[in-house]
Design a protein around this motif. Structure first.
Motif, PDB file in Angstrom:
ATOM      1  N   ALA A   4       0.842  -1.186   0.000  1.00  0.00           N
ATOM      2  CA  ALA A   4       0.000   0.000   0.000  1.00  0.00           C
ATOM      3  C   ALA A   4       0.883   1.243   0.000  1.00  0.00           C
ATOM      4  O   ALA A   4       2.012   1.222   0.493  1.00  0.00           O
ATOM      5  N   PHE A   5       0.329   2.339  -0.549  1.00  0.00           N
ATOM      6  CA  PHE A   5       1.074   3.588  -0.659  1.00  0.00           C
ATOM      7  C   PHE A   5       0.398   4.661   0.195  1.00  0.00           C
ATOM      8  O   PHE A   5      -0.736   5.065  -0.090  1.00  0.00           O
ATOM      9  N   ASP A   6       1.096   5.093   1.247  1.00  0.00           N
ATOM     10  CA  ASP A   6       0.560   6.180   2.059  1.00  0.00           C
ATOM     11  C   ASP A   6       0.501   7.463   1.235  1.00  0.00           C
ATOM     12  O   ASP A   6       1.281   7.658   0.287  1.00  0.00           O
ATOM     13  N   ASP A   7      -0.407   8.338   1.609  1.00  0.00           N
ATOM     14  CA  ASP A   7      -0.559   9.627   0.935  1.00  0.00           C
ATOM     15  C   ASP A   7       0.481  10.597   1.499  1.00  0.00           C
ATOM     16  O   ASP A   7       0.265  11.245   2.528  1.00  0.00           O
ATOM     17  N   ILE A   8       1.608  10.698   0.821  1.00  0.00           N
ATOM     18  CA  ILE A   8       2.716  11.508   1.343  1.00  0.00           C
ATOM     19  C   ILE A   8       2.349  12.976   1.420  1.00  0.00           C
ATOM     20  O   ILE A   8       2.728  13.681   2.362  1.00  0.00           O
ATOM     21  N   THR A   9       1.586  13.452   0.427  1.00  0.00           N
ATOM     22  CA  THR A   9       1.229  14.868   0.412  1.00  0.00           C
ATOM     23  C   THR A   9       0.430  15.260   1.652  1.00  0.00           C
ATOM     24  O   THR A   9       0.759  16.240   2.337  1.00  0.00           O
ATOM     25  N   GLU A  10      -0.610  14.487   1.948  1.00  0.00           N
ATOM     26  CA  GLU A  10      -1.458  14.825   3.094  1.00  0.00           C
ATOM     27  C   GLU A  10      -0.715  14.631   4.416  1.00  0.00           C
ATOM     28  O   GLU A  10      -0.874  15.421   5.349  1.00  0.00           O
ATOM     29  N   ILE A  11       0.104  13.581   4.494  1.00  0.00           N
ATOM     30  CA  ILE A  11       0.907  13.373   5.699  1.00  0.00           C
ATOM     31  C   ILE A  11       1.910  14.517   5.853  1.00  0.00           C
ATOM     32  O   ILE A  11       2.136  15.038   6.954  1.00  0.00           O
ATOM     33  N   GLY A  12       2.502  14.937   4.738  1.00  0.00           N
ATOM     34  CA  GLY A  12       3.475  16.020   4.773  1.00  0.00           C
ATOM     35  C   GLY A  12       2.873  17.332   5.249  1.00  0.00           C
ATOM     36  O   GLY A  12       3.500  18.089   6.005  1.00  0.00           O
ATOM     37  N   LYS A  13       1.639  17.607   4.820  1.00  0.00           N
ATOM     38  CA  LYS A  13       0.970  18.836   5.254  1.00  0.00           C
ATOM     39  C   LYS A  13       0.758  18.838   6.772  1.00  0.00           C
ATOM     40  O   LYS A  13       0.919  19.867   7.432  1.00  0.00           O
ATOM     41  N   VAL A  14       0.396  17.673   7.317  1.00  0.00           N
ATOM     42  CA  VAL A  14       0.214  17.561   8.767  1.00  0.00           C
ATOM     43  C   VAL A  14       1.539  17.787   9.489  1.00  0.00           C
ATOM     44  O   VAL A  14       1.608  18.518  10.490  1.00  0.00           O
ATOM     45  N   CYS A  15       2.603  17.177   8.972  1.00  0.00           N
ATOM     46  CA  CYS A  15       3.915  17.292   9.622  1.00  0.00           C
ATOM     47  C   CYS A  15       4.443  18.721   9.593  1.00  0.00           C
ATOM     48  O   CYS A  15       5.118  19.167  10.535  1.00  0.00           O
ATOM     49  N   ARG A  16       4.138  19.456   8.528  1.00  0.00           N
ATOM     50  CA  ARG A  16       4.632  20.828   8.405  1.00  0.00           C
ATOM     51  C   ARG A  16       4.043  21.747   9.480  1.00  0.00           C
ATOM     52  O   ARG A  16       4.593  22.809   9.761  1.00  0.00           O
ATOM     53  N   GLN A  17       2.935  21.345  10.075  1.00  0.00           N
ATOM     54  CA  GLN A  17       2.290  22.177  11.086  1.00  0.00           C
ATOM     55  C   GLN A  17       3.026  22.139  12.424  1.00  0.00           C
ATOM     56  O   GLN A  17       2.762  22.965  13.294  1.00  0.00           O
ATOM     57  N   VAL A  18       3.929  21.160  12.584  1.00  0.00           N
ATOM     58  CA  VAL A  18       4.701  21.036  13.829  1.00  0.00           C
ATOM     59  C   VAL A  18       6.188  21.049  13.457  1.00  0.00           C
ATOM     60  O   VAL A  18       6.690  20.112  12.840  1.00  0.00           O
ATOM     61  N   SER A  19       6.872  22.094  13.838  1.00  0.00           N
ATOM     62  CA  SER A  19       8.246  22.304  13.368  1.00  0.00           C
ATOM     63  C   SER A  19       9.222  21.234  13.839  1.00  0.00           C
ATOM     64  O   SER A  19      10.269  21.023  13.215  1.00  0.00           O
TER      65      SER A  19
ATOM     66  N   GLY B  21       9.767   2.077  -3.701  1.00  0.00           N
ATOM     67  CA  GLY B  21      10.414   3.331  -4.077  1.00  0.00           C
ATOM     68  C   GLY B  21      11.170   3.227  -5.382  1.00  0.00           C
ATOM     69  O   GLY B  21      11.268   4.202  -6.144  1.00  0.00           O
ATOM     70  N   ASN B  22      11.694   2.049  -5.668  1.00  0.00           N
ATOM     71  CA  ASN B  22      12.416   1.853  -6.932  1.00  0.00           C
ATOM     72  C   ASN B  22      11.509   1.999  -8.143  1.00  0.00           C
ATOM     73  O   ASN B  22      11.973   2.294  -9.242  1.00  0.00           O
ATOM     74  N   SER B  23      10.203   1.767  -7.952  1.00  0.00           N
ATOM     75  CA  SER B  23       9.275   1.848  -9.083  1.00  0.00           C
ATOM     76  C   SER B  23       9.121   3.272  -9.592  1.00  0.00           C
ATOM     77  O   SER B  23       8.576   3.488 -10.682  1.00  0.00           O
ATOM     78  N   PHE B  24       9.609   4.262  -8.834  1.00  0.00           N
ATOM     79  CA  PHE B  24       9.525   5.649  -9.292  1.00  0.00           C
ATOM     80  C   PHE B  24      10.438   5.898 -10.486  1.00  0.00           C
ATOM     81  O   PHE B  24      10.396   6.988 -11.074  1.00  0.00           O
TER      82      PHE B  24
ATOM     83  N   PHE C 181       2.610   8.132  -7.065  1.00  0.00           N
ATOM     84  CA  PHE C 181       2.750   7.746  -5.661  1.00  0.00           C
ATOM     85  C   PHE C 181       3.902   8.464  -4.960  1.00  0.00           C
ATOM     86  O   PHE C 181       4.037   8.372  -3.742  1.00  0.00           O
ATOM     87  N   SER C 182       4.756   9.143  -5.721  1.00  0.00           N
ATOM     88  CA  SER C 182       5.865   9.881  -5.093  1.00  0.00           C
ATOM     89  C   SER C 182       5.498  11.339  -4.855  1.00  0.00           C
ATOM     90  O   SER C 182       6.304  12.089  -4.295  1.00  0.00           O
ATOM     91  N   ALA C 183       4.289  11.726  -5.258  1.00  0.00           N
ATOM     92  CA  ALA C 183       3.847  13.097  -5.014  1.00  0.00           C
ATOM     93  C   ALA C 183       3.871  13.382  -3.517  1.00  0.00           C
ATOM     94  O   ALA C 183       3.376  12.592  -2.720  1.00  0.00           O
ATOM     95  N   GLY C 184       4.447  14.489  -3.151  1.00  0.00           N
ATOM     96  CA  GLY C 184       4.549  14.850  -1.744  1.00  0.00           C
ATOM     97  C   GLY C 184       5.933  14.645  -1.170  1.00  0.00           C
ATOM     98  O   GLY C 184       6.193  15.023  -0.007  1.00  0.00           O
ATOM     99  N   LEU C 185       6.852  14.066  -1.940  1.00  0.00           N
ATOM    100  CA  LEU C 185       8.213  13.863  -1.422  1.00  0.00           C
ATOM    101  C   LEU C 185       8.916  15.183  -1.105  1.00  0.00           C
ATOM    102  O   LEU C 185       9.905  15.197  -0.372  1.00  0.00           O
ATOM    103  N   GLU C 186       8.386  16.270  -1.658  1.00  0.00           N
ATOM    104  CA  GLU C 186       8.981  17.577  -1.343  1.00  0.00           C
ATOM    105  C   GLU C 186       8.790  17.941   0.130  1.00  0.00           C
ATOM    106  O   GLU C 186       9.490  18.805   0.653  1.00  0.00           O
TER     107      GLU C 186
END
Length: 593
Positions: free
Chosen positions: A250-265, A277-280, A288-293
């Protein structure tokens, strides 16, 4: 052994490897031996006198190979692929022959510089954000080859811990350990068990976040858990998102998880892509790599899906100075005058490092990016083929969304018949698979792993699985499916019918003990058994053993009694908790220098 002997025997070993690879289908995929088999075949002590290479190679074939699981067999469908290819083997041979220990630029300039170059090649091939590429304009990031994904996760967690503690302590002189109880890490229930292990080693708490029906971390629950901990005065410092979970890919939603993490420094976001990850490297998989930023670090294993021999696990970080500050130990005997060169000892746990980049360099050059893309696309197509076969049979169900090379399937029965099915598959020696718990149900993992896998391998495997299932289903009723909704499998009228095959021979009677063994049983404590919902599951059948807390209490009582008796014997009844002679408490940072 002199050079000429090595030349002669080296050719013999290469010939053996070629013959092994060519005729591997003639061997059983996995042995059905019992633990301790090899001790009966080898002497108790090492030989005192030299032995001939011919005898050693013969013993290897006759005594070692019968106990080998053949990970590169066409019918090995267990775990994830064990990256292996001839270019990688040859690169590894050269690395072994050179024998350099590349802990610093000065210890082997070529090893250090090739690793930097190959890691940038790799990052660009995967389409990673420029922040992870060391030669990108304005980048402070970079990567290094570690031994395993477990190392990558541990290194990232230790780095995140160091950053969080530095922020908490500020200019105070309080010891770092004071802040450990305040630190909280988070991971999905479907995350790899190495995350739980890393938090134990780092002495920090782990919050396990439930997954949705597709195996993805529930971002709403992550957000709530972080908020609860912040309100309680705790410090969220580390979140692991997974792309390609072990249980169901399964592939977690990196974008949405990343937005949550950005709220706490204080939060460091790590993305674990050990397998998927190699499939990228495929443009069509980069959805599925969207949000790696948003990520502070990312790892993937070329030794899983990029035809590179173990050990090789790539870790990239957004800011390499975080790694260096957390892991830097710089005694005088490791210093050198070329300080502008990269010293990879600061990028991981071990000091000594193999020349891992060499085999990956060989793989990239011999296959090219296009060749590696073709290899992965073939795995994906064959997995889709197997998924279609399973979905067409009403006695079975597919439990995961098939995006890459893994299909999680089960008979539409209770768990026990599926335990038996897996046991029969593995005990036959003709195929090898592993279990998992996915979306709350026991599943059998079918993963395409062989480099040269073809449709025949899939059709043959399905035919054998059905034969075993028919025998089991004579005594078990089917149940209504509770599988999550999934897209309809593609059906074509030109699809060839699966060949009818007889039952694979079973070498021994499959007793209940054997059935448990070959369906992967492991021992756990009473506490673990009672709190399985609070731990990362691995799909194994639990067997209760003695509670370790009881053992610890007994050991402690025995130690205290032993100490009391020794004090009486020595006429000393004073408190014995004194420092050892000539040993003083020294801060570890000072001691290391």
């Amino acid at each position: 052994m002199n050079v000429e002997d090595f030349r002669k025997y080296g050719k013999e070993v290469i010939d053996y490897i070629c013959q092994y690879s060519t005729n591997i289908e003639e061997r059983d995929v996995a042995p059905t031996l019992d633990p301790g088999y090899l001790k009966k075949l080898l002497p108790a002590d090492a030989p005192q006198s030299p032995e001939s290479f011919k005898d050693v190679l013969e013993d290897f074939e006759q005594k070692i190979m019968p106990g080998v699981v053949h990970w590169n067999h066409p019918k090995f469908f267990a775990y994830f692929p064990s990256g292996n290819s001839f270019p990688s083997v040859l690169g590894d041979m050269l690395s072994s022959a050179i024998g350099s220990i590349g802990f610093s630029w000065a210890s082997c300039p070529a090893a250090a510089e090739l690793e930097t170059i190959v890691m940038n090649w790799y990052a660009k091939a995967l389409g990673l954000p420029k922040a992870f590429i060391s030669d990108a304009p304005g980048s402070t990031g970079g990567g290094a080859l570690q031994g395993s994904a477990s190392e990558c996760v541990l290194v990232s967690l230790i780095t995140a811990r160091a950053r969080a503690i530095n922020e908490l302590k500020g200019q105070t002189t309080v010891h770092d350990s004071v802040f450990l109880p305040n630190l909280i890490a988070y991971a999905s229930r479907e995350a790899h068990s190495c995350v739980e292990k890393a938090t134990k080693m780092a002495l920090v708490k782990l919050r396990i976040i439930d997954a949705d029906v597709h195996g993805r971390m529930r971002v709403d629950l992550l957000k709530q858990a972080i908020q609860n901990d912040v309100n309680a005065g705790l410090t969220p410092f580390f979140v692991v998102a997974t792309v390609g979970t072990t249980g169901g890919c399964a592939f977690d939603d990196i974008t949405e998880i990343g937005k949550v993490c950005r709220q706490v420094s204080s939060i460091w976001l790590h993305v674990d892509g050990a397998y998927a990850g190699n499939s990228f490297i495929l443009p069509e998989m980069r959805v599925f790599s969207a949000g790696l930023e948003y990520a502070d670090s990312f790892n993937t294993n070329p030794n899983k899906l990029l035809l590179t021999n173990f050990d090789a696990s790539a870790l990239w970080v957004r800011d390499v100075m975080n790694l260096k500050s957390a892991l830097n130990v710089n005694p005088l005997y490791l210093r050198h005058e070329h300080m502008s060169g990269v010293d990879y000892r600061h990028y991981g746990i071990p000091l000594s490092r193999r020349f891992r980049a060499l085999k990956l360099w060989f793989v990239f050059r011999i296959y090219g990016v296009k060749g590696l893309q073709e290899y992965i696309r073939n795995h994906m197509a064959l997995a889709k083929k197997f998924e279609m076969l399973v979905r067409k049979d009403d006695r079975f169900e597919v439990r995961n969304d098939v995006h890459l090379g893994l299909v999680c399937f089960r008979m539409r029965t209770g768990d026990e018949p599926n335990h038996t099915l897996l046991a029969m598959i593995n005990h036959s020696g003709k195929m090898h698979m592993t279990p998992a718990k996915f979306n709350g149900r026991y599943v059998i993992r079918f993963c395409v792993t062989y480099e040269h896998a073809c449709e025949k391998d899939i059709l043959d495997a399905w035919s054998q699985i059905k034969c075993f299932a028919e025998e089991i289903l004579r005594d078990n009723q089917l149940e209504i499916s509770s599988a999550p909704a999934s897209p309809e499998a593609e059906r074509t009228s030109s699809e060839p019918a699966a060949p009818v095959a007889g039952k694979p021979p079973i070498k021994k009677k499959l007793t209940r003990t054997k059935s448990l063994r070959f369906s992967f049983t492991r021992s756990i404590s009473r506490e673990q058994y009672q709190n399985q919902s609070e731990h990362l599951g691995d799909g194994a059948t639990p067997i209760l053993v003695v509670d370790p807390k009881t053992l610890q209490q007994n050991f402690q009582k025995a130690a205290e009694e032993n100490e009391r008796l020794n004090n009486i014997k020595n006429g000393n009844t004073a408190n014995s908790n004194t420092k050892l002679k000539d040993i003083s408490d020294v801060d570890t940072d000072e001691a290391s220098n």
